[in-house]
Enzyme design. Structure first.
Site, PDB file in Angstrom:
ATOM      1  N   CYS A   1       0.847  -1.193   0.000  1.00 40.40           N
ATOM      2  CA  CYS A   1       0.000   0.000   0.000  1.00 40.40           C
ATOM      3  C   CYS A   1       0.882   1.242   0.000  1.00 40.40           C
ATOM      4  O   CYS A   1       1.746   1.403   0.866  1.00 40.40           O
ATOM      5  CB  CYS A   1      -0.902  -0.014   1.230  1.00 40.40           C
ATOM      6  SG  CYS A   1      -1.772   1.546   1.518  1.00 40.40           S
ATOM      7  N   GLU A   2       0.692   2.113  -0.973  1.00 46.75           N
ATOM      8  CA  GLU A   2       1.542   3.297  -1.063  1.00 46.75           C
ATOM      9  C   GLU A   2       1.189   4.357  -0.022  1.00 46.75           C
ATOM     10  O   GLU A   2       1.943   5.318   0.153  1.00 46.75           O
ATOM     11  CB  GLU A   2       1.457   3.906  -2.462  1.00 46.75           C
ATOM     12  CG  GLU A   2       0.115   4.514  -2.823  1.00 46.75           C
ATOM     13  CD  GLU A   2       0.108   5.104  -4.218  1.00 46.75           C
ATOM     14  OE1 GLU A   2      -0.686   6.040  -4.430  1.00 46.75           O
ATOM     15  OE2 GLU A   2       0.873   4.644  -5.090  1.00 46.75           O
ATOM     16  N   HIS A   3       0.083   4.199   0.653  1.00 47.88           N
ATOM     17  CA  HIS A   3      -0.313   5.178   1.662  1.00 47.88           C
ATOM     18  C   HIS A   3       0.318   4.902   3.025  1.00 47.88           C
ATOM     19  O   HIS A   3       0.616   5.843   3.767  1.00 47.88           O
ATOM     20  CB  HIS A   3      -1.840   5.201   1.809  1.00 47.88           C
ATOM     21  CG  HIS A   3      -2.549   5.557   0.551  1.00 47.88           C
ATOM     22  ND1 HIS A   3      -3.770   5.014   0.190  1.00 47.88           N
ATOM     23  CD2 HIS A   3      -2.205   6.397  -0.458  1.00 47.88           C
ATOM     24  CE1 HIS A   3      -4.143   5.512  -0.977  1.00 47.88           C
ATOM     25  NE2 HIS A   3      -3.217   6.351  -1.394  1.00 47.88           N
ATOM     26  N   HIS A   4       0.503   3.607   3.355  1.00 53.04           N
ATOM     27  CA  HIS A   4       1.015   3.257   4.684  1.00 53.04           C
ATOM     28  C   HIS A   4       2.261   2.376   4.646  1.00 53.04           C
ATOM     29  O   HIS A   4       2.817   2.055   5.690  1.00 53.04           O
ATOM     30  CB  HIS A   4      -0.065   2.544   5.505  1.00 53.04           C
ATOM     31  CG  HIS A   4      -1.320   3.336   5.656  1.00 53.04           C
ATOM     32  ND1 HIS A   4      -2.414   3.158   4.829  1.00 53.04           N
ATOM     33  CD2 HIS A   4      -1.665   4.318   6.531  1.00 53.04           C
ATOM     34  CE1 HIS A   4      -3.380   3.991   5.190  1.00 53.04           C
ATOM     35  NE2 HIS A   4      -2.949   4.707   6.212  1.00 53.04           N
TER      36      HIS A   4
ATOM     37  N   GLN B   1      -5.061  -0.646  -5.054  1.00 50.47           N
ATOM     38  CA  GLN B   1      -5.674  -1.765  -5.777  1.00 50.47           C
ATOM     39  C   GLN B   1      -6.415  -1.296  -7.021  1.00 50.47           C
ATOM     40  O   GLN B   1      -6.427  -1.988  -8.040  1.00 50.47           O
ATOM     41  CB  GLN B   1      -6.623  -2.523  -4.841  1.00 50.47           C
ATOM     42  CG  GLN B   1      -7.218  -3.773  -5.467  1.00 50.47           C
ATOM     43  CD  GLN B   1      -8.023  -4.597  -4.473  1.00 50.47           C
ATOM     44  OE1 GLN B   1      -7.658  -4.712  -3.307  1.00 50.47           O
ATOM     45  NE2 GLN B   1      -9.130  -5.159  -4.915  1.00 50.47           N
TER      46      GLN B   1
ATOM     47  N   HIS C   1      -6.395  -5.765   2.779  1.00 45.31           N
ATOM     48  CA  HIS C   1      -5.469  -4.665   3.034  1.00 45.31           C
ATOM     49  C   HIS C   1      -5.117  -4.598   4.517  1.00 45.31           C
ATOM     50  O   HIS C   1      -5.987  -4.348   5.360  1.00 45.31           O
ATOM     51  CB  HIS C   1      -6.083  -3.336   2.577  1.00 45.31           C
ATOM     52  CG  HIS C   1      -6.251  -3.242   1.089  1.00 45.31           C
ATOM     53  ND1 HIS C   1      -5.496  -2.395   0.307  1.00 45.31           N
ATOM     54  CD2 HIS C   1      -7.077  -3.915   0.232  1.00 45.31           C
ATOM     55  CE1 HIS C   1      -5.852  -2.532  -0.959  1.00 45.31           C
ATOM     56  NE2 HIS C   1      -6.813  -3.439  -1.027  1.00 45.31           N
TER      57      HIS C   1
ATOM     58  N   CYS D   1      -3.620  -2.345   5.988  1.00 47.17           N
ATOM     59  CA  CYS D   1      -3.755  -0.993   6.533  1.00 47.17           C
ATOM     60  C   CYS D   1      -5.126  -0.789   7.185  1.00 47.17           C
ATOM     61  O   CYS D   1      -5.303   0.163   7.957  1.00 47.17           O
ATOM     62  CB  CYS D   1      -3.514   0.056   5.447  1.00 47.17           C
ATOM     63  SG  CYS D   1      -4.599  -0.095   4.023  1.00 47.17           S
TER      64      CYS D   1
END
Length: 330
Positions: A220-223, A261, A289, A291
């Site tokens: 996940c590029e956010h977390h 995704q 996910h 996250c």
């Protein structure tokens, strides 16, 4: 000989720095004419000259441009590379640039698609098998060069967490974590052309091809925590088929990057379309996910399903239904 300015007149500067003449420090109606005379140096007032309207100026300018172009054509001056009026002021359209993209490809562009920074054609990678067989223990030289800085970053992270990077259990953790991160993002070093490796075959078939439940692991590029799941791909050939293992490798290219995704689903569909130009492509991903499982709302049973339908799969409900039935069948 130029006339001297009388002592009853004063020299002043206006806002733009030009010198103006006033009488006794005061302007009058004839100041502008007097100033023009002073500038010309002849001491004479300039006659009133009517100024044409701007629309007329535009018409004259356009006419001049057309006449200039016509003269160059008559003289044979208008040709490529001669710096003619046309070449000087005309802008080369996008379609004439060295890179060409047809309408189908332009519609399939995915915003935010990361570029592949290194490929097997990069110096030092000419004989590199990493890009083809996905060996787990192989690290190209350019990736090895990243390890010291990445390990130092992980060491600082451990210190920031209040840990001691020098204790026995953490001595080699920064290096291990750096190598793991490079593996998790190895898709940046791969391209579609290299992975396909010419495994595209001519075959007289137009029936649906489906490969389902392809395991997928991504970040996940956010977390920067993992998400994983399974991918199902279907396409309708138009005289060309793709080696079945290449569909799984396409999933590997784009999943081994920092991702979301939704974008991953579209990138896989676009890649299959670019590879064999089928009548349609369908991709469904079901992911878990971490996250939102091990942090945040902590819903451990939640799953995210995304789909991309292109071509016939988007336009024909029956074809789409057939694909979905095949994907969900046990």
């Amino acid at each position: 000989m130029k006339e001297l300015v009388p002592t009853s007149q004063c020299l002043e500067k206006n806002g733009n720095g030009s010198i103006i003449v006033t009488k006794n420090g005061k302007k009058n109606d004839n100041d502008e004419k007097l100033n023009m005379a002073a500038v010309n140096g002849n001491g004479k007032e300039m006659p009133d000259v009517p100024v044409p309207p701007s629309s007329l100026i535009r018409r004259v300018s356009s006419r001049s441009i057309r006449n200039s172009i016509s003269e160059e054509k008559e003289n044979g001056d208008v040709c490529a590379g001669k710096g003619s009026f046309v070449n000087k002021y005309s802008k080369k359209p996008e379609a004439l640039k060295s890179f060409h993209m047809n309408d189908a490809e332009s519609e399939l562009e995915v915003p935010g698609t990361p570029m592949t920074p290194r490929t097997s054609t990069t110096p030092g990678h000419e004989n590199c098998t990493f890009h083809h067989d996905l060996e787990l223990d192989h690290r190209p030289p350019t990736r090895e060069a990243l390890l010291p800085d990445m390990a130092n970053s992980y060491r600082l992270l451990l210190t920031g967490l209040g840990e001691d990077p020098e204790r026995q259990g953490l001595l080699k953790t920064p290096e291990r974590a750096a190598k793991a991160m490079l593996f998790f993002t190895k898709g940046y070093d791969q391209s579609l052309e290299e992975v396909l490796n010419n495994a595209i075959f001519d075959e007289d078939t137009d029936e649906m091809v489906v490969v389902k439940d392809i395991e997928m692991f991504s970040m996940c590029e956010h977390h920067l925590v993992p998400f994983y799941g399974k991918v199902s791909i279907g396409y309708l050939p138009q005289g060309k088929i793709l080696g079945l293992s290449k569909l799984a490798r396409i999933v590997e290219i784009f999943s081994r990057r920092l991702q979301v995704q939704e974008r991953l689903t579209k990138q896989i569909a676009v890649a299959v379309t670019q590879a064999v130009r089928p009548a349609g492509v369908a991709v469904v991903i079901e992911g878990v996910h971490m996250c939102m499982v091990m942090r945040g709302v902590q819903k451990i049973n939640s799953k995210t399903v995304t789909s991309t339908m292109l071509g016939v799969f988007r336009d024909d409900p029956k074809t789409r239904e057939e694909f979905l039935n095949l994907v969900h069948s046990k």
